[in-house]
Design a protein around this motif. Sequence first.
Motif, PDB file in Angstrom:
ATOM      1  N   UNK A 536      10.874   5.099 -70.124  1.00  0.00           N
ATOM      2  CA  UNK A 536      10.310   3.850 -69.606  1.00  0.00           C
ATOM      3  C   UNK A 536       9.635   3.144 -70.770  1.00  0.00           C
ATOM      4  N   UNK A 537      10.269   2.053 -71.218  1.00  0.00           N
ATOM      5  CA  UNK A 537       9.702   1.310 -72.346  1.00  0.00           C
ATOM      6  C   UNK A 537       8.376   0.665 -71.967  1.00  0.00           C
ATOM      7  N   UNK A 538       8.297   0.195 -70.749  1.00  0.00           N
ATOM      8  CA  UNK A 538       7.051  -0.406 -70.284  1.00  0.00           C
ATOM      9  C   UNK A 538       7.062  -0.475 -68.760  1.00  0.00           C
ATOM     10  N   UNK A 539       5.893  -0.465 -68.196  1.00  0.00           N
ATOM     11  CA  UNK A 539       5.709  -0.673 -66.762  1.00  0.00           C
ATOM     12  C   UNK A 539       4.398  -1.417 -66.579  1.00  0.00           C
ATOM     13  N   UNK A 540       4.419  -2.433 -65.726  1.00  0.00           N
ATOM     14  CA  UNK A 540       3.243  -3.278 -65.520  1.00  0.00           C
ATOM     15  C   UNK A 540       3.009  -3.447 -64.022  1.00  0.00           C
ATOM     16  N   UNK A 541       1.751  -3.300 -63.614  1.00  0.00           N
ATOM     17  CA  UNK A 541       1.350  -3.607 -62.243  1.00  0.00           C
ATOM     18  C   UNK A 541       0.156  -4.553 -62.332  1.00  0.00           C
ATOM     19  N   UNK A 542       0.362  -5.754 -61.877  1.00  0.00           N
ATOM     20  CA  UNK A 542      -0.727  -6.740 -61.838  1.00  0.00           C
ATOM     21  C   UNK A 542      -0.918  -7.170 -60.394  1.00  0.00           C
ATOM     22  N   UNK A 543      -2.129  -6.908 -59.862  1.00  0.00           N
ATOM     23  CA  UNK A 543      -2.436  -7.234 -58.472  1.00  0.00           C
ATOM     24  C   UNK A 543      -3.494  -8.332 -58.438  1.00  0.00           C
ATOM     25  N   UNK A 544      -3.091  -9.569 -58.115  1.00  0.00           N
ATOM     26  CA  UNK A 544      -4.084 -10.630 -57.912  1.00  0.00           C
ATOM     27  C   UNK A 544      -4.614 -10.546 -56.475  1.00  0.00           C
ATOM     28  N   UNK A 554       6.782 -11.210 -59.060  1.00  0.00           N
ATOM     29  CA  UNK A 554       7.232 -10.619 -60.317  1.00  0.00           C
ATOM     30  C   UNK A 554       6.081 -10.070 -61.157  1.00  0.00           C
ATOM     31  N   UNK A 555       4.957  -9.709 -60.528  1.00  0.00           N
ATOM     32  CA  UNK A 555       3.832  -9.151 -61.279  1.00  0.00           C
ATOM     33  C   UNK A 555       3.844  -7.627 -61.279  1.00  0.00           C
ATOM     34  N   UNK A 556       4.927  -7.036 -60.770  1.00  0.00           N
ATOM     35  CA  UNK A 556       5.177  -5.611 -60.909  1.00  0.00           C
ATOM     36  C   UNK A 556       6.540  -5.454 -61.563  1.00  0.00           C
ATOM     37  N   UNK A 557       6.594  -4.683 -62.659  1.00  0.00           N
ATOM     38  CA  UNK A 557       7.853  -4.594 -63.403  1.00  0.00           C
ATOM     39  C   UNK A 557       7.945  -3.263 -64.120  1.00  0.00           C
ATOM     40  N   UNK A 558       9.219  -2.836 -64.319  1.00  0.00           N
ATOM     41  CA  UNK A 558       9.524  -1.635 -65.088  1.00  0.00           C
ATOM     42  C   UNK A 558      10.722  -1.947 -65.978  1.00  0.00           C
ATOM     43  N   UNK A 559      10.676  -1.459 -67.228  1.00  0.00           N
ATOM     44  CA  UNK A 559      11.809  -1.629 -68.134  1.00  0.00           C
ATOM     45  C   UNK A 559      12.159  -0.300 -68.772  1.00  0.00           C
ATOM     46  N   UNK A 561      15.599   1.407 -71.319  1.00  0.00           N
ATOM     47  CA  UNK A 561      16.529   0.914 -72.331  1.00  0.00           C
ATOM     48  C   UNK A 561      17.693   0.180 -71.692  1.00  0.00           C
ATOM     49  N   UNK A 562      18.039   0.564 -70.441  1.00  0.00           N
ATOM     50  CA  UNK A 562      19.210  -0.017 -69.802  1.00  0.00           C
ATOM     51  C   UNK A 562      18.902  -1.276 -68.996  1.00  0.00           C
ATOM     52  N   UNK A 563      17.794  -1.257 -68.244  1.00  0.00           N
ATOM     53  CA  UNK A 563      17.564  -2.352 -67.302  1.00  0.00           C
ATOM     54  C   UNK A 563      16.093  -2.741 -67.276  1.00  0.00           C
ATOM     55  N   UNK A 564      15.835  -3.890 -66.696  1.00  0.00           N
ATOM     56  CA  UNK A 564      14.499  -4.316 -66.339  1.00  0.00           C
ATOM     57  C   UNK A 564      14.435  -4.543 -64.845  1.00  0.00           C
ATOM     58  N   UNK A 565      13.337  -4.177 -64.223  1.00  0.00           N
ATOM     59  CA  UNK A 565      13.194  -4.291 -62.772  1.00  0.00           C
ATOM     60  C   UNK A 565      11.930  -5.067 -62.470  1.00  0.00           C
ATOM     61  N   UNK A 566      12.015  -6.084 -61.635  1.00  0.00           N
ATOM     62  CA  UNK A 566      10.855  -6.850 -61.186  1.00  0.00           C
ATOM     63  C   UNK A 566      10.730  -6.731 -59.678  1.00  0.00           C
ATOM     64  N   UNK A 567       9.502  -6.904 -59.203  1.00  0.00           N
ATOM     65  CA  UNK A 567       9.252  -6.785 -57.769  1.00  0.00           C
ATOM     66  C   UNK A 567       8.515  -8.009 -57.267  1.00  0.00           C
ATOM     67  N   UNK A 568       8.810  -8.374 -56.034  1.00  0.00           N
ATOM     68  CA  UNK A 568       8.090  -9.428 -55.324  1.00  0.00           C
ATOM     69  C   UNK A 568       7.810  -8.938 -53.913  1.00  0.00           C
ATOM     70  N   UNK A 569       6.772  -9.493 -53.333  1.00  0.00           N
ATOM     71  CA  UNK A 569       6.421  -9.100 -51.989  1.00  0.00           C
ATOM     72  C   UNK A 569       4.927  -9.169 -51.767  1.00  0.00           C
ATOM     73  N   UNK A 650      11.038 -10.964 -70.831  1.00  0.00           N
ATOM     74  CA  UNK A 650      11.221  -9.610 -70.333  1.00  0.00           C
ATOM     75  C   UNK A 650      10.405  -9.423 -69.061  1.00  0.00           C
ATOM     76  N   UNK A 651      10.839  -8.462 -68.241  1.00  0.00           N
ATOM     77  CA  UNK A 651      10.168  -8.243 -66.955  1.00  0.00           C
ATOM     78  C   UNK A 651       8.701  -7.877 -67.150  1.00  0.00           C
ATOM     79  N   UNK A 652       8.412  -7.026 -68.153  1.00  0.00           N
ATOM     80  CA  UNK A 652       7.023  -6.600 -68.364  1.00  0.00           C
ATOM     81  C   UNK A 652       6.152  -7.747 -68.857  1.00  0.00           C
ATOM     82  N   UNK A 653       6.686  -8.561 -69.783  1.00  0.00           N
ATOM     83  CA  UNK A 653       5.923  -9.705 -70.269  1.00  0.00           C
ATOM     84  C   UNK A 653       5.617 -10.672 -69.146  1.00  0.00           C
ATOM     85  N   UNK A 654       6.617 -10.894 -68.311  1.00  0.00           N
ATOM     86  CA  UNK A 654       6.438 -11.803 -67.191  1.00  0.00           C
ATOM     87  C   UNK A 654       5.392 -11.281 -66.211  1.00  0.00           C
TER      88      UNK A 654
END
Length: 684
Positions: A536-544, A554-559, A561-569, A650-654
């Motif tokens: 896991x190159x990076x993982x971010x959880x930002x809860x406003x 898109x304030x939750x993300x995981x990256x 080497x192969x993919x980036x994953x963003x979450x909404x909800x 990138x998903x994590x930067x976003x």
Amino acid sequence: MVTRDPALLTSASPSKRKLMRVARIVAVAAGVFVLLLVIASVALRLAYPPERVAALVAEHVSKVTGRTFRIAGPSSMRLCPNIAVEVNDISLSNADWGSSKDLLRARRVAFELSLPALLHRKIEVLRIDVKGIELALEADGKGRLNWQLAGEQKQGESSAFVPAPDGLSVADAQVSYRDARSGASHQVSVASLELKRHELGNHVAANLAFVGKTWKLDGDIGAVATLLAGTGKWPVSFHFDTEGAAGSVQGEVGIGPSAGTIEARVTAKLESAEALEPFVAGAQKLPMPVDLEATVFYGKKVFRAESLTATIAGQQVTGHVSASTESSPMKLQVMLTAPVIDASRWLANATPNAKAKSRTGEHRQLFDDTALPLPALPDIDADIQVKVQRLVVPGMPTLSALDARIVSGPGVLSAAPLNFSVLGGDVRGRLDMRVRSGAEQKLDAQLNARSLSVEAADALRGQAKRFNGGRVNAELKLTMSGRTPRGLAASSTGSVLVSVSDVALAGTASTLDQDIVSRLLDALIPRSSPRDDLIIRCAVVRLPLRSGVAQIDRSIAIETQQIGVSASGKVDLAKQVLTLAFVPRVKKGLNLNVSNLVQMLQLSGPLESPQLTISPMGAAREAATLAAAGATGGLTLLAPALRGDANQASACEQAARGVPAGSKIEAPAGRLVKRQPIRDRLNR
């Protein structure tokens, strides 16, 4: 008639005749001495009958003490080995403000007197023997003590009574003390007490019974005359011991204007908690042994313990403590430092809390409605500083360089700074709390954690290894209020940001399947792609958070080497549920068959046990529905992926930087991501 032969007399040696004359002289002298002693005894009894001596003693005791001294019982005189007057049923009246009639009552008192002083019509007491005494000591709460005696003797006047005996013996005594201000009262039984005067004061040895414990006391105290005079300071230096405890006091006790003050070096050693049971509730739970040493000053409104050294269960703490009631509210200052504290050694005697056992199928929420055990803060101004180089607490990672300061006032508490190092990183924070009786607790929390080790945190589980490497940063700013964990969670307003970098997944597939993150990546990444070195190159959880609800765009993300994953909800702490849609994005330049990627994964359900499912063909519509609750986050997330927009950060930067829904972010150079059409992946 017996006659002696003159020849025998003349034949005796001169030395024998001389010895016989000396013997006759000694015999005559002894007889004369006995005769004089008998005559003196008779004359003394005629001149000073016991009743007269007793009356003289009573008169002078009353004059010197300023109190009424009464002898109600019979009196007698003893001539051998020394002259002594024995009186029965005596009493000394109390101060006029006292709660009882008498300060002192005794069954029998024997006064051993000086004959030369008596012949000069003075009473000089050489020794006092007391049996069956009742002594009632009191403090009126205004600085007056009922044992402070003020007689009528004028300055320069020669006293006819010397109230400082060379020796004092007390047996079968009951001593009580009452403090009118606090209402506290104490009882001490004195089995025996011996006091002998020396050039610096008095040596004292006593056997006492106090709060059900037998105490032995041995040491030196100041002159009794100084104590009774009520001026200056009274030196004390003694050792005491009882079963499981021992100690010493060396210093001065204030008398007269400074009555009620103590300044002394105090030491105490507790081998078992039994000695504390009469004073401290639940003493058996306290860690033992305890060695204590401090310079103590106690005044009418001030207490200080300087140069404090306490060794508790083999762990040393140093510092100082002070308290003052000179102004309202009370002020308390504490400064403590320690090189190492292992809390398990201090909690060894504590009774472990019974763990609640969940019933089969019982649903237990993450935040319950159990009232928080936070009593109303006391009405004192406290300033407590603690510094510990290494702190070990069972079930928690080891802390180092702990630096905490707690400042409180009536209903207000602040912990700042609250700094420590843990898991190879540093944590800086503060906590402000407002707690008032009958009102909700209000908390403001701030925390900044840097470079904490993921691998070290995972090792604390004591189970199969799940992660290699990895570092965590976290920032938290929250305001909460409530009386229960549910209430605090439901009111949370602020922001939480957690980011992880460069962590490798480890362990078997079955182990990975127990972790949400691992299950998520396992579902998103095709089976044909490498798994052994999944990083896991990076993982971010930002809860406003606002009133316990975080709208995720898109304030939750995981990256990887192969993919980036963003979450909404949405994450709802008030209802303790979450609904998140995860959408993968293929990274450019990778030989990855995007036709095998899952369009979207949905994580939903209770916070403590959410379920991960793969959406079918209607995933886009479902994501749009979820995004509507999050300001169209899901739709804006899916649209670029469906149309292959490459100008995306990138998903994590976003996730870390935050983006308004529907906006575009210019991706940094070299970080372009090519979006490919997405197909469903069958459930596995």
